[in-house]
Design a protein around this motif. Structure first.
Motif, PDB file in Angstrom:
ATOM      1  N   ASP A  41       0.832  -1.209   0.000  1.00 20.71           N
ATOM      2  CA  ASP A  41       0.000   0.000   0.000  1.00 20.71           C
ATOM      3  C   ASP A  41       0.863   1.253   0.000  1.00 20.71           C
ATOM      4  OD1 ASP A  41      -2.278  -1.529   0.020  1.00 20.71           O
ATOM      5  OD2 ASP A  41      -2.522  -1.463   2.201  1.00 20.71           O
ATOM      6  N   ILE A  42       1.967   1.207   0.753  1.00 20.84           N
ATOM      7  CA  ILE A  42       2.864   2.371   0.809  1.00 20.84           C
ATOM      8  C   ILE A  42       3.565   2.570  -0.525  1.00 20.84           C
ATOM      9  CG2 ILE A  42       4.962   3.283   1.890  1.00 20.84           C
ATOM     10  CD1 ILE A  42       4.089   1.796   4.465  1.00 20.84           C
ATOM     11  N   PHE A  43       4.088   1.477  -1.086  1.00 20.84           N
ATOM     12  CA  PHE A  43       4.834   1.588  -2.347  1.00 20.84           C
ATOM     13  C   PHE A  43       3.912   1.935  -3.518  1.00 20.84           C
ATOM     14  CE2 PHE A  43       8.652  -1.282  -1.059  1.00 20.84           C
ATOM     15  CZ  PHE A  43       8.987  -0.320  -0.106  1.00 20.84           C
ATOM     16  N   ALA A  44       2.619   1.563  -3.405  1.00 20.03           N
ATOM     17  CA  ALA A  44       1.676   1.897  -4.475  1.00 20.03           C
ATOM     18  C   ALA A  44       1.544   3.407  -4.630  1.00 20.03           C
ATOM     19  CB  ALA A  44       0.318   1.283  -4.184  1.00 20.03           C
ATOM     20  N   GLN A  45       1.715   4.144  -3.515  1.00 24.04           N
ATOM     21  CA  GLN A  45       1.639   5.602  -3.571  1.00 24.04           C
ATOM     22  C   GLN A  45       2.849   6.190  -4.296  1.00 24.04           C
ATOM     23  OE1 GLN A  45       0.913   7.211   0.397  1.00 24.04           O
ATOM     24  NE2 GLN A  45      -0.269   5.412   0.939  1.00 24.04           N
ATOM     25  N   LEU A  46       3.967   5.446  -4.299  1.00 25.24           N
ATOM     26  CA  LEU A  46       5.170   5.937  -4.979  1.00 25.24           C
ATOM     27  C   LEU A  46       5.112   5.673  -6.476  1.00 25.24           C
ATOM     28  CD1 LEU A  46       7.890   4.634  -2.481  1.00 25.24           C
ATOM     29  CD2 LEU A  46       6.926   6.927  -2.603  1.00 25.24           C
ATOM     30  N   GLY A  47       4.279   4.691  -6.889  1.00 22.07           N
ATOM     31  CA  GLY A  47       4.186   4.370  -8.313  1.00 22.07           C
ATOM     32  C   GLY A  47       5.492   3.825  -8.832  1.00 22.07           C
ATOM     33  N   SER A  48       5.920   4.320  -9.975  1.00 24.92           N
ATOM     34  CA  SER A  48       7.128   3.823 -10.640  1.00 24.92           C
ATOM     35  C   SER A  48       8.406   4.278  -9.941  1.00 24.92           C
ATOM     36  CB  SER A  48       7.164   4.298 -12.099  1.00 24.92           C
ATOM     37  OG  SER A  48       7.137   5.713 -12.156  1.00 24.92           O
ATOM     38  N   GLN A  49       8.290   5.184  -8.942  1.00 27.79           N
ATOM     39  CA  GLN A  49       9.491   5.667  -8.252  1.00 27.79           C
ATOM     40  C   GLN A  49      10.092   4.596  -7.354  1.00 27.79           C
ATOM     41  OE1 GLN A  49       8.824   9.466  -6.281  1.00 27.79           O
ATOM     42  NE2 GLN A  49       7.279  10.037  -7.781  1.00 27.79           N
ATOM     43  N   SER A  50       9.282   3.601  -6.977  1.00 31.63           N
ATOM     44  CA  SER A  50       9.780   2.549  -6.096  1.00 31.63           C
ATOM     45  C   SER A  50      10.543   1.504  -6.910  1.00 31.63           C
ATOM     46  CB  SER A  50       8.620   1.893  -5.352  1.00 31.63           C
ATOM     47  OG  SER A  50       9.080   0.773  -4.633  1.00 31.63           O
ATOM     48  N   SER A  51      11.753   1.200  -6.462  1.00 34.33           N
ATOM     49  CA  SER A  51      12.581   0.208  -7.154  1.00 34.33           C
ATOM     50  C   SER A  51      12.634  -1.119  -6.397  1.00 34.33           C
ATOM     51  CB  SER A  51      14.006   0.759  -7.320  1.00 34.33           C
ATOM     52  OG  SER A  51      14.573   1.051  -6.054  1.00 34.33           O
ATOM     53  N   ILE A  52      11.865  -1.233  -5.293  1.00 37.05           N
ATOM     54  CA  ILE A  52      11.876  -2.439  -4.469  1.00 37.05           C
ATOM     55  C   ILE A  52      10.686  -3.309  -4.854  1.00 37.05           C
ATOM     56  CG2 ILE A  52      11.776  -3.339  -2.122  1.00 37.05           C
ATOM     57  CD1 ILE A  52      13.022  -0.753  -1.151  1.00 37.05           C
ATOM     58  N   ALA A  53      10.960  -4.526  -5.339  1.00 38.32           N
ATOM     59  CA  ALA A  53       9.904  -5.457  -5.740  1.00 38.32           C
ATOM     60  C   ALA A  53       9.486  -6.284  -4.523  1.00 38.32           C
ATOM     61  CB  ALA A  53      10.400  -6.372  -6.858  1.00 38.32           C
ATOM     62  N   LEU A  54       8.190  -6.309  -4.244  1.00 39.11           N
ATOM     63  CA  LEU A  54       7.667  -7.010  -3.072  1.00 39.11           C
ATOM     64  C   LEU A  54       7.113  -8.376  -3.462  1.00 39.11           C
ATOM     65  CD1 LEU A  54       5.787  -4.050  -1.358  1.00 39.11           C
ATOM     66  CD2 LEU A  54       7.955  -5.051  -0.661  1.00 39.11           C
ATOM     67  N   PRO A  55       7.090  -9.340  -2.513  1.00 45.48           N
ATOM     68  CA  PRO A  55       6.511 -10.657  -2.807  1.00 45.48           C
ATOM     69  C   PRO A  55       5.013 -10.538  -3.086  1.00 45.48           C
ATOM     70  CG  PRO A  55       7.843 -10.684  -0.792  1.00 45.48           C
ATOM     71  CD  PRO A  55       7.670  -9.258  -1.175  1.00 45.48           C
ATOM     72  N   GLN A  56       4.540 -11.214  -4.120  1.00 42.39           N
ATOM     73  CA  GLN A  56       3.118 -11.212  -4.440  1.00 42.39           C
ATOM     74  C   GLN A  56       2.816 -12.409  -5.331  1.00 42.39           C
ATOM     75  OE1 GLN A  56       2.394  -7.490  -6.418  1.00 42.39           O
ATOM     76  NE2 GLN A  56       3.704  -7.956  -8.145  1.00 42.39           N
ATOM     77  N   VAL A  57       1.520 -12.671  -5.541  1.00 38.29           N
ATOM     78  CA  VAL A  57       1.076 -13.754  -6.418  1.00 38.29           C
ATOM     79  C   VAL A  57       0.284 -13.127  -7.550  1.00 38.29           C
ATOM     80  CG1 VAL A  57      -0.238 -15.878  -6.613  1.00 38.29           C
ATOM     81  CG2 VAL A  57       0.941 -15.354  -4.477  1.00 38.29           C
ATOM     82  N   ALA A  58       0.743 -13.306  -8.787  1.00 35.72           N
ATOM     83  CA  ALA A  58       0.056 -12.770  -9.949  1.00 35.72           C
ATOM     84  C   ALA A  58      -0.753 -13.876 -10.618  1.00 35.72           C
ATOM     85  CB  ALA A  58       1.050 -12.180 -10.939  1.00 35.72           C
ATOM     86  N   VAL A  59      -2.024 -13.582 -10.897  1.00 41.66           N
ATOM     87  CA  VAL A  59      -2.919 -14.554 -11.523  1.00 41.66           C
ATOM     88  C   VAL A  59      -2.969 -14.261 -13.020  1.00 41.66           C
ATOM     89  CG1 VAL A  59      -5.208 -15.589 -11.478  1.00 41.66           C
ATOM     90  CG2 VAL A  59      -4.267 -14.563  -9.401  1.00 41.66           C
ATOM     91  N   VAL A  60      -2.538 -15.229 -13.839  1.00 43.17           N
ATOM     92  CA  VAL A  60      -2.511 -15.033 -15.294  1.00 43.17           C
ATOM     93  C   VAL A  60      -3.294 -16.148 -15.964  1.00 43.17           C
ATOM     94  CG1 VAL A  60      -0.282 -13.873 -15.185  1.00 43.17           C
ATOM     95  CG2 VAL A  60      -0.355 -16.326 -15.629  1.00 43.17           C
ATOM     96  N   GLY A  61      -3.824 -15.806 -17.121  1.00 45.27           N
ATOM     97  CA  GLY A  61      -4.577 -16.797 -17.886  1.00 45.27           C
ATOM     98  C   GLY A  61      -5.222 -16.137 -19.084  1.00 45.27           C
ATOM     99  N   SER A  62      -5.718 -16.944 -19.993  1.00 44.97           N
ATOM    100  CA  SER A  62      -6.392 -16.401 -21.169  1.00 44.97           C
ATOM    101  C   SER A  62      -7.793 -15.942 -20.782  1.00 44.97           C
ATOM    102  CB  SER A  62      -6.457 -17.449 -22.271  1.00 44.97           C
ATOM    103  OG  SER A  62      -7.143 -18.594 -21.810  1.00 44.97           O
ATOM    104  N   GLN A  63      -8.397 -15.163 -21.676  1.00 48.45           N
ATOM    105  CA  GLN A  63      -9.745 -14.680 -21.430  1.00 48.45           C
ATOM    106  C   GLN A  63     -10.704 -15.863 -21.288  1.00 48.45           C
ATOM    107  OE1 GLN A  63     -10.992 -11.478 -24.043  1.00 48.45           O
ATOM    108  NE2 GLN A  63     -13.082 -12.290 -24.070  1.00 48.45           N
ATOM    109  N   SER A  64     -11.567 -15.794 -20.258  1.00 48.19           N
ATOM    110  CA  SER A  64     -12.562 -16.843 -19.983  1.00 48.19           C
ATOM    111  C   SER A  64     -11.926 -18.165 -19.577  1.00 48.19           C
ATOM    112  CB  SER A  64     -13.479 -17.070 -21.206  1.00 48.19           C
ATOM    113  OG  SER A  64     -14.131 -15.878 -21.567  1.00 48.19           O
ATOM    114  N   SER A  65     -10.746 -18.110 -18.977  1.00 49.26           N
ATOM    115  CA  SER A  65     -10.097 -19.335 -18.495  1.00 49.26           C
ATOM    116  C   SER A  65     -10.611 -19.755 -17.125  1.00 49.26           C
ATOM    117  CB  SER A  65      -8.578 -19.149 -18.445  1.00 49.26           C
ATOM    118  OG  SER A  65      -8.232 -18.113 -17.543  1.00 49.26           O
ATOM    119  N   GLY A  66     -11.371 -18.876 -16.471  1.00 48.97           N
ATOM    120  CA  GLY A  66     -11.896 -19.200 -15.147  1.00 48.97           C
ATOM    121  C   GLY A  66     -11.159 -18.499 -14.018  1.00 48.97           C
ATOM    122  N   LYS A  67     -10.353 -17.457 -14.325  1.00 51.18           N
ATOM    123  CA  LYS A  67      -9.600 -16.751 -13.276  1.00 51.18           C
ATOM    124  C   LYS A  67     -10.543 -16.137 -12.242  1.00 51.18           C
ATOM    125  CE  LYS A  67      -7.243 -13.914 -15.924  1.00 51.18           C
ATOM    126  NZ  LYS A  67      -7.784 -12.781 -15.225  1.00 51.18           N
TER     127      LYS A  67
END
Length: 514
Positions: A41-67
């Motif tokens: 939440d804090i780094f989101a306010q910095l936008g692209s100015q933040s160079s520190i990558a935080l742990p997260q889970v990204a959900v990817v898939g094709s359209q209508s794959s059931g995500k």
């Protein structure tokens, strides 16, 4: 709990789908995941100015794959936009926070909070959450299927979820519709890669069971960012609509496309279930019955169903954060030290007129001292990679200017015929025994005038260097006074320009005198 306290805890055992492992992981998950959420939440306010990558889970898939169905099943509520076309048109950062169940078990146990709304605005109606996602998406990209990479941040508090943070990314689409540009597929792929390329990001690759896993868009783009499959979790959706006589056992065992973190198979609600308002709780019961009734899936309990997916995600994310935490703590600490040092360099705020006058005089004095030091070669921040200040001016005079003078050929455009003609013109109707001075002066005057351009060029080089010295002398303290800095630039530039004009005139006079 602070980062320091978390890093001092005893590491949990290797994640497993058993209840014991889940019990051990839960206390740590309830400690580290909220810390990472707060940092996000804090780094989101910095936008692209933040160079520190935080742990997260990204959900990817094709359209209508059931995500969307998978995410709603993890939450246990309907809250995401639905439709036949692309529904996720902006990245949705979904933070799931487990709360304690109240004794009355009322509907106020579960609520959502958007970061773009006033703080602590709780939304208990999940239909209202869906409408707010749609409204916030349309506000930025319009209502005609446009896509943007600016995040929507949503936190859902519920006793029915485990602590997980997910980023729901737009589905990969092939054909542009509505206001989408012709290169929509390339843009979405670029957006997805910007999230999953970092080693701190886990990838939840969602693929429907009725498509060829080897040609899965989700696994293909995941392999581009994670070729070894160390960070990718596979999710096989829509197991109930596979062709009769087929099953996904080999897919779930990783015999087709192996992944280090394995696969989980789930059964989604179909469109008819959604239209009939079939609840997710009922869908989970039906999912469990489906797996029990299929002998092909016996012995794969730890790889089947939404509850197992939630446990697996929670355990893997906690372990992932635990591994990354020391480096994350070090990088944040270094950034804090650098920022505190920069903040200290700006000095304190002065509101009184006398104090402002003294501060301004201090700035000007420091500027003059820095300018003088750079000219005389006494600066403490002396460059070792290039000439600057007084040394650069000396180089301009002794090397650039002298070389430009030496390149002037005194006899250029001057032939023997020109000299002979000038002498004849100077003698008039008489023959002369001695060569007169007049033709010499005429010819030399023309050649001397060619020294004017290199001399004026040298003056402009010196002017440019003096301007560069001025910019280098601007102190960090002036960063918080942009108007003063701009005004100083203007005044100093005008002052040097006022000196350049008479200098050029004097150079012209000297050439004329010669």
């Amino acid at each position: 709990m602070t980062i320091e306290q978390v890093t001092d805890e005893t590491p949990p055992s290797t994640p497993s789908p058993t209840a014991a492992a889940t019990t051990k992981a839960a206390p740590l998950g309830s400690s580290v995941i909220p810390i990472v959420n707060k940092l996000q939440d804090i780094f989101a306010q910095l936008g692209s100015q933040s160079s520190i990558a935080l742990p997260q889970v990204a959900v990817v898939g094709s359209q209508s794959s059931g995500k969307s169905s998978v995410l709603e099943a993890l939450v246990g509520r309907d809250f995401l936009p639905r439709g036949n076309d692309i529904c996720t048109r902006r990245p949705l950062v979904l933070q799931l926070v487990q709360t304690k169940r109240r004794s009355n078990g009322g509907s106020d146990d579960e609520w959502g909070e958007f970061r773009h709304l006033p703080e602590h605005t709780r939304i208990y109606d999940f239909s209202e959450i869906r409408r707010e996602i749609e409204a916030e998406t349309n506000r930025l990209v319009g209502e005609n299927k446009g896509v943007a990479d600016k995040q929507i941040r949503l936190t859902i508090y519920s006793p029915n979820v485990l602590d997980i943070t997910l980023v729901d990314l737009p589905g990969i689409t092939k054909v542009p519709v509505g206001d989408q540009p012709s290169d929509i597929e390339a843009r979405i792929r670029t957006m997805i890669l910007s999230y999953i390329k970092s080693d701190t990001c886990l990838i939840l690759a969602v693929t429907p069971a009725n498509t060829d896993l080897a040609n899965s868009d989700a696994l293909q783009i995941a392999s581009n960012a994670d070729p070894d499959g160390r960070r990718t979790i596979g999710v096989i959706t829509k197991l109930d609509i596979m062709d009769k006589g087929t099953d996904a056992r080999n897919l779930l065992l990783g015999n087709v496309v192996p992944l280090r973190l394995g696969y989980v198979g789930v059964v989604n609600r179909c469109q008819e279930d959604i239209l009939l308002n079939r609840t997710i709780k009922e869908a989970l019961i039906a999912e469990e019955k489906f797996f029990r009734s299929r002998p092909a899936y016996h012995g794969l309990t730890d790889r089947l169903g939404i509850p197992q997916l939630a446990k697996k995600l929670n355990q893997i994310l906690v372990q992932h954060i635990k591994v990354l935490l020391p480096d994350l703590k070090s990088r944040i600490s270094n950034a804090l030290v650098a920022t505190a040092k920069e903040h200290q360099s700006y000095g304190e705020i002065t509101e009184s007129r006398a104090g402002q006058g003294a501060l301004l005089l201090n700035f000007l004095s420091k500027y003059c001292e820095a300018y003088s030091s750079l000219l005389e070669g006494k600066s403490e921040e002396m460059s070792t990679s290039e000439l600057s200040g007084g040394a650069r001016i000396h180089y301009i005079f002794q090397s650039i200017f002298v070389k430009s003078l030496e390149e002037v050929d005194p006899c250029e455009d001057l032939t023997d015929d020109d000299i002979r003609t000038a002498i004849q013109n100077a003698t008039g109707p008489r023959s002369a025994l001695f060569v007169p001075d007049v033709p010499f002066e005429v010819l030399v005057r023309r050649q001397i005038s060619r020294l004017l351009d290199p001399s004026l060029q040298c003056a402009r080089f010196i002017f440019d260097e003096l301007i560069k010295i001025s910019h280098r002398c601007m102190m960090n303290e002036l960063q918080r006074f942009p108007v003063l800095r701009k005004r100083m630039d203007e005044v100093i530039g005008d002052f040097l320009r006022e000196g350049l004009e008479p200098s050029e005139a004097m150079i012209g006079d000297i050439i004329d005198m010669e």
